[in-house]
Design a protein around this motif. Sequence first.
Motif, mmCIF file in Angstrom:
data_model
loop_
_atom_site.group_PDB
_atom_site.id
_atom_site.type_symbol
_atom_site.label_atom_id
_atom_site.label_comp_id
_atom_site.label_asym_id
_atom_site.label_seq_id
_atom_site.Cartn_x
_atom_site.Cartn_y
_atom_site.Cartn_z
ATOM 1 N N UNK A 167 15.874 61.679 -18.601
ATOM 2 C CA UNK A 167 16.229 62.418 -17.440
ATOM 3 C C UNK A 167 17.933 62.187 -17.420
ATOM 4 N N UNK A 168 18.354 63.976 -17.397
ATOM 5 C CA UNK A 168 19.722 63.875 -17.684
ATOM 6 C C UNK A 168 20.639 63.904 -16.123
ATOM 7 N N UNK A 169 21.711 63.781 -16.138
ATOM 8 C CA UNK A 169 22.412 63.736 -15.054
ATOM 9 C C UNK A 169 22.212 64.978 -13.993
ATOM 10 N N UNK A 170 22.165 66.048 -14.596
ATOM 11 C CA UNK A 170 21.711 66.985 -13.715
ATOM 12 C C UNK A 170 20.703 67.173 -12.889
ATOM 13 N N UNK A 171 19.477 66.472 -13.612
ATOM 14 C CA UNK A 171 18.009 66.198 -12.849
ATOM 15 C C UNK A 171 18.265 65.188 -11.961
ATOM 16 N N UNK A 172 18.944 64.180 -12.416
ATOM 17 C CA UNK A 172 19.091 62.969 -11.553
ATOM 18 C C UNK A 172 19.878 63.404 -10.191
ATOM 19 N N UNK A 173 21.001 64.439 -10.331
ATOM 20 C CA UNK A 173 21.361 64.723 -9.121
ATOM 21 C C UNK A 173 20.568 65.440 -8.293
ATOM 22 N N UNK A 174 19.534 66.519 -8.683
ATOM 23 C CA UNK A 174 18.626 67.192 -8.078
ATOM 24 C C UNK A 174 17.561 66.296 -7.268
ATOM 25 N N UNK A 175 17.306 65.202 -8.048
ATOM 26 C CA UNK A 175 16.280 64.331 -7.246
ATOM 27 C C UNK A 175 17.040 63.556 -6.278
ATOM 28 N N UNK A 176 18.350 63.310 -6.530
ATOM 29 C CA UNK A 176 19.032 62.547 -5.225
ATOM 30 C C UNK A 176 19.113 63.257 -4.149
ATOM 31 N N UNK A 177 19.551 64.760 -4.433
ATOM 32 C CA UNK A 177 19.905 65.486 -3.153
ATOM 33 C C UNK A 177 18.278 65.753 -2.661
ATOM 34 N N UNK A 209 15.116 56.117 -11.924
ATOM 35 C CA UNK A 209 14.898 55.747 -13.454
ATOM 36 C C UNK A 209 14.101 56.595 -14.331
ATOM 37 N N UNK A 210 13.304 57.586 -13.622
ATOM 38 C CA UNK A 210 12.704 58.525 -14.461
ATOM 39 C C UNK A 210 11.634 59.223 -13.476
ATOM 40 N N UNK A 211 10.906 59.801 -14.421
ATOM 41 C CA UNK A 211 9.574 60.748 -13.920
ATOM 42 C C UNK A 211 8.162 60.352 -14.588
ATOM 43 N N UNK A 212 7.361 60.672 -13.858
ATOM 44 C CA UNK A 212 5.788 59.961 -14.133
ATOM 45 C C UNK A 212 4.883 60.902 -13.880
ATOM 46 N N UNK A 213 3.793 61.183 -14.547
ATOM 47 C CA UNK A 213 2.595 61.884 -14.143
ATOM 48 C C UNK A 213 1.364 60.615 -13.947
ATOM 49 N N UNK A 257 2.639 64.395 -10.013
ATOM 50 C CA UNK A 257 3.830 63.950 -10.927
ATOM 51 C C UNK A 257 4.841 63.340 -9.778
ATOM 52 N N UNK A 258 5.640 62.418 -10.103
ATOM 53 C CA UNK A 258 6.362 61.486 -9.285
ATOM 54 C C UNK A 258 7.728 61.294 -10.038
ATOM 55 N N UNK A 259 8.769 61.051 -9.020
ATOM 56 C CA UNK A 259 10.029 60.571 -9.559
ATOM 57 C C UNK A 259 10.163 58.955 -9.380
ATOM 58 N N UNK A 260 10.532 58.033 -10.184
ATOM 59 C CA UNK A 260 10.464 56.687 -10.042
ATOM 60 C C UNK A 260 12.050 56.083 -9.335
ATOM 61 N N UNK A 261 11.942 55.399 -8.501
ATOM 62 C CA UNK A 261 13.277 54.961 -8.102
ATOM 63 C C UNK A 261 13.070 53.237 -7.956
ATOM 64 N N UNK A 295 15.994 43.581 -6.959
ATOM 65 C CA UNK A 295 14.607 42.819 -7.148
ATOM 66 C C UNK A 295 13.825 43.494 -8.246
ATOM 67 N N UNK A 296 14.164 44.754 -8.438
ATOM 68 C CA UNK A 296 13.219 45.626 -9.438
ATOM 69 C C UNK A 296 12.125 46.376 -8.713
ATOM 70 N N UNK A 297 12.113 46.261 -7.583
ATOM 71 C CA UNK A 297 11.001 47.111 -6.934
ATOM 72 C C UNK A 297 10.860 48.565 -7.070
ATOM 73 N N UNK A 298 9.895 49.071 -7.453
ATOM 74 C CA UNK A 298 9.660 50.231 -7.916
ATOM 75 C C UNK A 298 8.754 51.459 -6.760
ATOM 76 N N UNK A 299 9.558 52.524 -6.493
ATOM 77 C CA UNK A 299 8.920 53.320 -5.686
ATOM 78 C C UNK A 299 8.569 54.589 -6.050
ATOM 79 N N UNK A 300 7.653 55.506 -5.795
ATOM 80 C CA UNK A 300 7.140 56.444 -6.363
ATOM 81 C C UNK A 300 7.424 57.518 -5.268
#
Length: 81
Positions: free
Chosen positions: A1-11, A33-37, A54-58, A63-68
């Motif tokens: 995931x590039x920085x522009x996409x990461x910014x879109x997801x954050x916003x 950390x990424x995107x998933x299907x 399709x999801x984004x992963x945070x 602690x490493x907990x992951x949410x989608x």
Amino acid sequence: MNSERRHQVLEALKEKGVAQQCSRCGWTRLAIIGENTIRLDQQHSAGKVNPFITTVLVSCTNCGAVTQHRKDALGLSESDE
């Protein structure tokens, strides 16, 4: 995931009021950390045109907990990838 996409997801997460801390440990540093299907099983996808979500992963940096989060619920289209 590039920085522009990461910014879109954050916003998109901010617009939806997603908490900026880990739901497991309370840490305030999260990383996109990424995107998933995900393919839905037949019971949940019966009659649907597209049996995938399709999801984004945070992830928590402590602690490493992951949410989608579903991309469509965040207003992120597949063409934004």
